[in-house]
Design an enzyme around this catalytic site. Sequence first.
Site, PDB file in Angstrom:
ATOM      1  N   PRO A 153       3.579  42.266  39.518  1.00  0.00           N
ATOM      2  CA  PRO A 153       3.565  43.430  40.364  1.00  0.00           C
ATOM      3  C   PRO A 153       1.981  43.848  40.588  1.00  0.00           C
ATOM      4  O   PRO A 153       1.511  44.143  39.601  1.00  0.00           O
ATOM      5  CB  PRO A 153       4.690  44.193  39.960  1.00  0.00           C
ATOM      6  CG  PRO A 153       5.107  43.590  38.792  1.00  0.00           C
ATOM      7  CD  PRO A 153       4.510  42.485  38.320  1.00  0.00           C
ATOM      8  N   GLU A 154       1.552  43.872  41.770  1.00  0.00           N
ATOM      9  CA  GLU A 154       0.168  44.630  41.975  1.00  0.00           C
ATOM     10  C   GLU A 154       0.284  46.059  42.729  1.00  0.00           C
ATOM     11  O   GLU A 154       1.607  46.542  42.757  1.00  0.00           O
ATOM     12  CB  GLU A 154      -0.584  43.627  42.928  1.00  0.00           C
ATOM     13  CG  GLU A 154      -0.693  42.264  42.190  1.00  0.00           C
ATOM     14  CD  GLU A 154      -1.822  41.304  43.212  1.00  0.00           C
ATOM     15  OE1 GLU A 154      -2.570  41.716  43.866  1.00  0.00           O
ATOM     16  OE2 GLU A 154      -1.545  40.032  43.050  1.00  0.00           O
ATOM     17  N   LYS A 177      -1.862  49.656  38.481  1.00  0.00           N
ATOM     18  CA  LYS A 177      -0.463  48.929  38.400  1.00  0.00           C
ATOM     19  C   LYS A 177       0.632  49.510  37.396  1.00  0.00           C
ATOM     20  O   LYS A 177       1.573  48.977  37.256  1.00  0.00           O
ATOM     21  CB  LYS A 177      -0.729  47.528  37.916  1.00  0.00           C
ATOM     22  CG  LYS A 177      -1.496  46.633  38.802  1.00  0.00           C
ATOM     23  CD  LYS A 177      -1.850  45.511  38.356  1.00  0.00           C
ATOM     24  CE  LYS A 177      -3.195  44.731  39.008  1.00  0.00           C
ATOM     25  NZ  LYS A 177      -3.394  43.456  38.207  1.00  0.00           N
ATOM     26  N   ARG A 220     -23.941  43.530  40.526  1.00  0.00           N
ATOM     27  CA  ARG A 220     -23.865  42.492  39.253  1.00  0.00           C
ATOM     28  C   ARG A 220     -24.016  41.312  39.681  1.00  0.00           C
ATOM     29  O   ARG A 220     -23.396  40.873  40.683  1.00  0.00           O
ATOM     30  CB  ARG A 220     -22.451  42.928  38.497  1.00  0.00           C
ATOM     31  CG  ARG A 220     -22.738  44.358  37.903  1.00  0.00           C
ATOM     32  CD  ARG A 220     -21.401  44.914  37.474  1.00  0.00           C
ATOM     33  NE  ARG A 220     -20.507  44.079  36.534  1.00  0.00           N
ATOM     34  CZ  ARG A 220     -19.527  44.326  36.089  1.00  0.00           C
ATOM     35  NH1 ARG A 220     -18.610  45.403  36.412  1.00  0.00           N
ATOM     36  NH2 ARG A 220     -18.732  43.652  35.171  1.00  0.00           N
ATOM     37  N   ARG A 238      -8.482  32.324  37.122  1.00  0.00           N
ATOM     38  CA  ARG A 238      -7.409  32.250  37.832  1.00  0.00           C
ATOM     39  C   ARG A 238      -7.458  31.304  38.917  1.00  0.00           C
ATOM     40  O   ARG A 238      -8.316  30.886  39.601  1.00  0.00           O
ATOM     41  CB  ARG A 238      -7.251  33.734  38.578  1.00  0.00           C
ATOM     42  CG  ARG A 238      -7.220  35.047  37.619  1.00  0.00           C
ATOM     43  CD  ARG A 238      -6.310  35.041  36.460  1.00  0.00           C
ATOM     44  NE  ARG A 238      -4.984  35.279  37.396  1.00  0.00           N
ATOM     45  CZ  ARG A 238      -4.691  36.432  37.476  1.00  0.00           C
ATOM     46  NH1 ARG A 238      -5.183  37.459  37.227  1.00  0.00           N
ATOM     47  NH2 ARG A 238      -3.314  36.605  37.995  1.00  0.00           N
TER      48      ARG A 238
END
Length: 278
Positions: free
Chosen positions: A2-3, A58, A151, A260
């Site tokens: 779940p985001e 979250k 960055r 990912r």
Amino acid sequence: MPELPETTVISEDIRRLAAGRRVLRAEVFRPDVTNVPPEEFSGRLRGRVLEGTGRRGKLIVLDFGGVVGLVHLVISGRVLRLPAWTEPDRLNTAVLEFEGGPVLSFAKLWLGYFHLYEPERVGEHPLLARLGPDPFSEGFTPGYLARAFRRRAAVKGLLLDQSVVAGLGNIYVDEVLFAARVHPLRRADTLSEEEIRAIHAATRKILRRAIELRGTTFDSYHDAFGESGGYQRELRVFARAGKPCPSCGARIAKLRVAGRGTHVCPACQSPPTAASGA
Ligand SMILES: [Zn+2]
């Protein structure tokens, strides 16, 4: 996992089901699912009224007046309504029964947790202590993102970093970067002002739409009423490797970024050059 949209939906479902109701019983199955001894978990919640619910990143925030519950569902966690009181077990990791109302199971918290904090100490929670701005907050501006992006790191990794922006995960980051036509491997400090504005706008637009459609059901997510979300029907690149890009027809590619599985349209999201790649 779940985001932000799914956490928002579940938090609102819990409010609709149980806000204003008193806790009759609260028990956990395993001691390690909470940050207090199991008998204290029961004792601190019993008799308290659920005054409201919210979300930080979250995390589901449950306001019991003098006690705040912080629930992280992580990958497999769900909130279920049970027909009657059920002793917690391996599936129903934590169970709360409300007066005259629902029995809620915080189920499958195999990596997740249900922590209790005093309201004034919530900020000490390790996840909240380092949480970046919420995408819908005033602090989340293109200027803020531009500073956070100074960055030499891949933009996808930074968007997944909860200290940069709260609540995004793998699905919505892929969708946001596709909508903004930015390749996930682009070095954040090479993005133009226009690209940063596009990422900012897409983040809010996509998250808002996903909340409207009650989240994305990709594997296990369901709301607290057991229903699936609807945003999976609007995914443009996520989990669509090999299928045509909805914008240009090129094949969606899958690669690994920040550890990912990552989905891109190689035509719409120009691959980074030696100078602009992370
Ligand atoms: Zn395309």
